[in-house]
Enzyme design. Structure first.
Site, PDB file in Angstrom:
ATOM      1  N   HIS A 159       0.545  -1.178   0.108  1.00 29.65           N
ATOM      2  CA  HIS A 159      -0.296   0.208   0.292  1.00 29.65           C
ATOM      3  C   HIS A 159       1.030   1.387   0.358  1.00 29.65           C
ATOM      4  O   HIS A 159       0.227   2.035  -0.095  1.00 29.65           O
ATOM      5  CB  HIS A 159      -0.863  -0.283   0.971  1.00 29.65           C
ATOM      6  CG  HIS A 159      -0.457   0.554   2.991  1.00 29.65           C
ATOM      7  ND1 HIS A 159       0.654  -0.993   3.238  1.00 29.65           N
ATOM      8  CD2 HIS A 159      -0.115   1.508   3.773  1.00 29.65           C
ATOM      9  CE1 HIS A 159       0.825  -0.152   4.693  1.00 29.65           C
ATOM     10  NE2 HIS A 159       0.550   0.727   3.667  1.00 29.65           N
TER      11      HIS A 159
HETATM   12  C1  UD1 Z   1      -2.236   5.534   5.992  1.00 32.03           C
HETATM   13  C2  UD1 Z   1      -0.469   6.119   6.855  1.00 32.03           C
HETATM   14  C3  UD1 Z   1       0.653   4.953   6.680  1.00 32.03           C
HETATM   15  C4  UD1 Z   1       0.174   3.758   7.348  1.00 32.03           C
HETATM   16  C5  UD1 Z   1      -1.288   2.932   6.769  1.00 32.03           C
HETATM   17  C6  UD1 Z   1      -2.258   1.586   7.701  1.00 32.03           C
HETATM   18  C7  UD1 Z   1       0.089   8.721   6.970  1.00 32.03           C
HETATM   19  C8  UD1 Z   1       0.382   9.417   6.082  1.00 32.03           C
HETATM   20  N1  UD1 Z   1      -0.045   6.906   5.931  1.00 32.03           N
HETATM   21  O1  UD1 Z   1      -1.317   5.330   4.811  1.00 32.03           O
HETATM   22  O2  UD1 Z   1       1.709   4.649   6.942  1.00 32.03           O
HETATM   23  O3  UD1 Z   1       1.275   2.457   7.184  1.00 32.03           O
HETATM   24  O4  UD1 Z   1      -2.440   4.206   6.838  1.00 32.03           O
HETATM   25  O5  UD1 Z   1      -2.834   1.278   6.306  1.00 32.03           O
HETATM   26  O6  UD1 Z   1      -0.559   8.447   8.065  1.00 32.03           O
HETATM   27  N2  UD1 Z   1      -9.175   4.208   3.116  1.00 32.03           N
HETATM   28  C9  UD1 Z   1     -10.440   3.718   2.959  1.00 32.03           C
HETATM   29  N3  UD1 Z   1     -10.858   3.324   4.224  1.00 32.03           N
HETATM   30  C10 UD1 Z   1     -11.063   3.780   5.189  1.00 32.03           C
HETATM   31  C11 UD1 Z   1      -9.755   4.687   4.802  1.00 32.03           C
HETATM   32  C12 UD1 Z   1      -8.582   4.702   3.654  1.00 32.03           C
HETATM   33  O7  UD1 Z   1     -11.263   3.477   2.052  1.00 32.03           O
HETATM   34  O8  UD1 Z   1     -10.844   3.234   6.011  1.00 32.03           O
HETATM   35  C13 UD1 Z   1      -8.906   4.718   1.168  1.00 32.03           C
HETATM   36  C14 UD1 Z   1      -8.984   6.783   1.374  1.00 32.03           C
HETATM   37  O9  UD1 Z   1      -9.850   6.445   0.443  1.00 32.03           O
HETATM   38  C15 UD1 Z   1      -7.443   6.541   1.269  1.00 32.03           C
HETATM   39  C16 UD1 Z   1      -6.951   6.017   1.198  1.00 32.03           C
HETATM   40  O10 UD1 Z   1      -7.730   4.623   1.224  1.00 32.03           O
HETATM   41  O11 UD1 Z   1      -7.824   7.683  -0.198  1.00 32.03           O
HETATM   42  C17 UD1 Z   1      -5.239   6.065   1.803  1.00 32.03           C
HETATM   43  O12 UD1 Z   1      -5.701   6.235   2.792  1.00 32.03           O
HETATM   44  P1  UD1 Z   1      -4.791   7.410   4.322  1.00 32.03           P
HETATM   45  O13 UD1 Z   1      -5.306   6.939   5.729  1.00 32.03           O
HETATM   46  O14 UD1 Z   1      -4.472   8.083   3.450  1.00 32.03           O
HETATM   47  O15 UD1 Z   1      -3.630   6.323   4.007  1.00 32.03           O
HETATM   48  P2  UD1 Z   1      -3.217   4.738   4.189  1.00 32.03           P
HETATM   49  O16 UD1 Z   1      -2.159   4.683   2.724  1.00 32.03           O
HETATM   50  O17 UD1 Z   1      -3.945   4.340   4.264  1.00 32.03           O
END
Ligand code: UD1
Length: 357
Positions: free
Chosen positions: A205
């Site tokens: 991811h």
């Molecule tokens: C975040 C952390 C990363 C960690 C990861 C674990 C930061 C900068 N990054 O990355 O260090 O390893 O979490 O998973 O904080 N989304 C969903 N459902 C959710 C959450 C997110 O669909 O419950 C989607 C959203 O559309 C979003 C994307 O996933 O655009 C990324 O989510 P985000 O929290 O921004 O960062 P991660 O890639 O999950």
């Protein structure tokens, strides 16, 4: 009057780390468990609360997704409101996610002490959002709880005061040790229709791997070759799935790669334990595989957890087809025990906090 501690959680790895510390702190302090809502879906959040029996958070901010600035800013606004309404004595933050950074800045600007759990880790790669979060959080924090000696050394090299650094071990291992009996009840063969030790467990991811089409396609082609030998179980992070769809790469993924929904914590550990080996770009899985003595190939150029390579079962690899043979022939030497990765990190943190407050 009991002192008030805020425990900040927002994203999947935070939920795993908070379990035991939340329980222990509540015997001595008033605790507010605060979920920023960075991760919000059933698979990314709720399932962890159920699996790990984490009590309902006292506050949920519901900030959701967004660009880094939007997500960080929203969390800051919400946390500031809470602190202005009712101050606390200490804010405890975990790891390196945007929720960690946002709440640290907010608390410090209101003269509230901050403790950082998992302090001192460095990839020395500022293109990673997590590295920026780690550096700023450590710079501002009053108490630095390091998981390993390399973390302590990084903090000392950056000029941090030794008296604020506490080598307490790896808090993720606390949760692993506590849940081992539940993990052992999971039947991977039945649940995922694979043979134990004859499948590969994959997680992916990191923005550096999935946000760039060329890189993502290279990784898929590399995995296709591996999947010809052994099936790959791939619980896909929402970010990764979104990118595969955005770049129209779904057709490139061959049958041996089984894409499924994100799995629960207990299943993720069971999938690691019963796999032939793991391929990942997650930080936590590099640590868990080291503790479990499972071979792990990390699809990254660097790691903020070098101890898992030096003392553990982790190897950094590039997604080159020429690497595949080497991967299959790789023999692990038995990992060395890492100091304080023993399931008692939360107790050590509690002891320090009782001395401070
Ligand atoms: C975040 C952390 C990363 C960690 C990861 C674990 C930061 C900068 N990054 O990355 O260090 O390893 O979490 O998973 O904080 N989304 C969903 N459902 C959710 C959450 C997110 O669909 O419950 C989607 C959203 O559309 C979003 C994307 O996933 O655009 C990324 O989510 P985000 O929290 O921004 O960062 P991660 O890639 O999950």
């Amino acid at each position: 009057m009991k002192k008030m501690i805020d425990l900040i959680i927002g994203a999947r790895p935070n939920f795993i780390k908070v379990v035991k510390l939340n329980r222990l702190l509540r015997n001595h302090f008033n605790v507010r468990l605060i979920h920023t809502g960075q991760h919000y879906t059933k698979e990314m959040s709720d399932i962890f609360f159920q699996d790990l029996k984490i009590p309902e958070p006292d506050y949920v901010f519901d900030v959701g997704s967004g660009t880094h600035a939007v997500q960080t800013g929203k969390i800051m606004v919400e946390y500031e409101k809470l602190l202005l309404d009712k101050r606390n004595d200490l804010t405890l933050v975990f790891g390196d996610v945007n929720s960690t950074l946002a709440t640290t800045i907010t608390a410090k600007k209101l003269y509230i002490k901050v403790g950082h759990i998992e302090a001192g880790l460095r990839s020395f790669d500022k293109t990673m959002p997590e590295e920026i979060n780690r550096m700023v959080t450590d710079t501002l924090s009053d108490y630095l709880f390091a998981p390993s000696v390399d973390g302590v050394n990084n903090l000392l090299n950056e000029g941090k005061n030794r008296k604020n650094i506490f080598l307490v071990g790896n808090i993720m291992i606390d949760t692993l040790v506590e849940n081992m009996s539940f993990v052992k009840n999971i039947n991977i063969e039945k649940e995922f229709k694979v043979k134990n030790f004859s499948y590969i467990y994959l997680t992916l991811h990191r923005p550096s791997n999935v946000d760039d089409k060329k890189r993502l396609l290279k990784i898929i082609k590399f995995l296709n070759v591996i999947a010809k030998k052994y099936p790959i179980i791939f619980p896909s992070h929402p970010r990764t799935l979104k990118m595969i769809e955005k770049f129209s790469l779904m057709n490139e993924i061959e049958n041996g790669i089984k894409i499924i929904q994100p799995v629960s914590y207990l299943k993720s550990i069971a999938l690691q334990m019963n796999s032939k080996f793991v391929i990942t770009d997650s930080g936590g899985i590099q640590e868990e595989t080291t503790f479990l003595n499972v071979l792990c190939f990390t699809l990254r150029k660097n790691t903020e957890r070098p101890i898992t390579v030096l003392n553990g079962t982790n190897r950094l690899i590039e997604p080159d087809i020429s690497e595949v043979e080497r991967i299959f022939n790789f023999k692990v030497k038995k990992p060395e025990k890492i100091k304080y990765w023993d399931g008692k990190t939360s107790e050590r943190i509690l002891k320090v906090i009782k001395n401070i407050l």
